[in-house]
Design a protein around this motif. Structure first.
Motif, PDB file in Angstrom:
ATOM      1  N   GLY A 283       0.810  -1.212   0.000  1.00 11.12           N
ATOM      2  CA  GLY A 283       0.000   0.000   0.000  1.00 11.12           C
ATOM      3  C   GLY A 283       0.844   1.263   0.000  1.00 11.12           C
TER       4      GLY A 283
ATOM      5  N   SER B  62      -2.951  -1.384  -3.284  1.00 10.05           N
ATOM      6  CA  SER B  62      -3.730  -1.986  -2.200  1.00 10.05           C
ATOM      7  C   SER B  62      -3.874  -3.471  -2.505  1.00 10.05           C
ATOM      8  N   TYR B  63      -3.966  -4.265  -1.435  1.00 12.86           N
ATOM      9  CA  TYR B  63      -4.127  -5.700  -1.649  1.00 12.86           C
ATOM     10  C   TYR B  63      -5.452  -5.991  -2.337  1.00 12.86           C
TER      11      TYR B  63
END
Length: 141
Positions: free
Chosen positions: A40, A45-46
């Protein structure tokens, strides 16, 4: 460790064992918390990785302990990319006290997989960029 991301945490009561130090399994949890924060901090972002159809699976982790952590200690988990392969990559972790003392170091190897369950995939460009190197096979001819 080059291009290091620092993830702060405080040792919780439930993480300490009968010897008065953090139980060894919690370190993998610390790394699991620090890894998506690392991505991030580099713009990925995952959730975006998952939405692109990719996930990572841990395939190897090696940890070397030097000293224990105690309840309510504030520490840093330092995270950096160690190696990029075609379908796998390695990430280095160090747990450090505020004075810089390294309490443990680790290297974890992840493999990239498809979220649809169809198996291993080459490291996609969006992940390679976040990790800090070009993805294999993505060079423009």
């Amino acid at each position: 460790m080059a291009d290091v991301f620092e993830f702060p945490l405080r040792v919780r009561y439930m993480e300490v064992d009968a010897q008065g130090v953090v139980f060894n399994a919690w370190y993998l949890t610390y790394f699991d918390d620090a890894f998506p924060a690392f991505l991030g901090s580099r713009g990925l972002s995952y959730r975006a990785l998952l939405e692109a159809g990719f996930d990572t699976q841990l395939v190897r982790s090696e940890i070397d302990w030097k000293t224990g952590l105690h309840w309510q200690e504030d520490v840093i988990v330092a995270v950096s990319t160690a190696r990029l392969g075609r379908t796998s990559f390695a990430v280095d972790f160090e747990v450090r006290r505020n004075d810089g003392e390294v309490t443990c170091s680790a290297r974890t190897v992840y493999v990239v997989v498809a979220t649809d369950g169809s198996g291993k995939r080459e490291i996609p460009t969006l992940l390679a960029d976040a990790l800090g190197a070009p993805a294999p096979g993505d060079a423009v001819a």
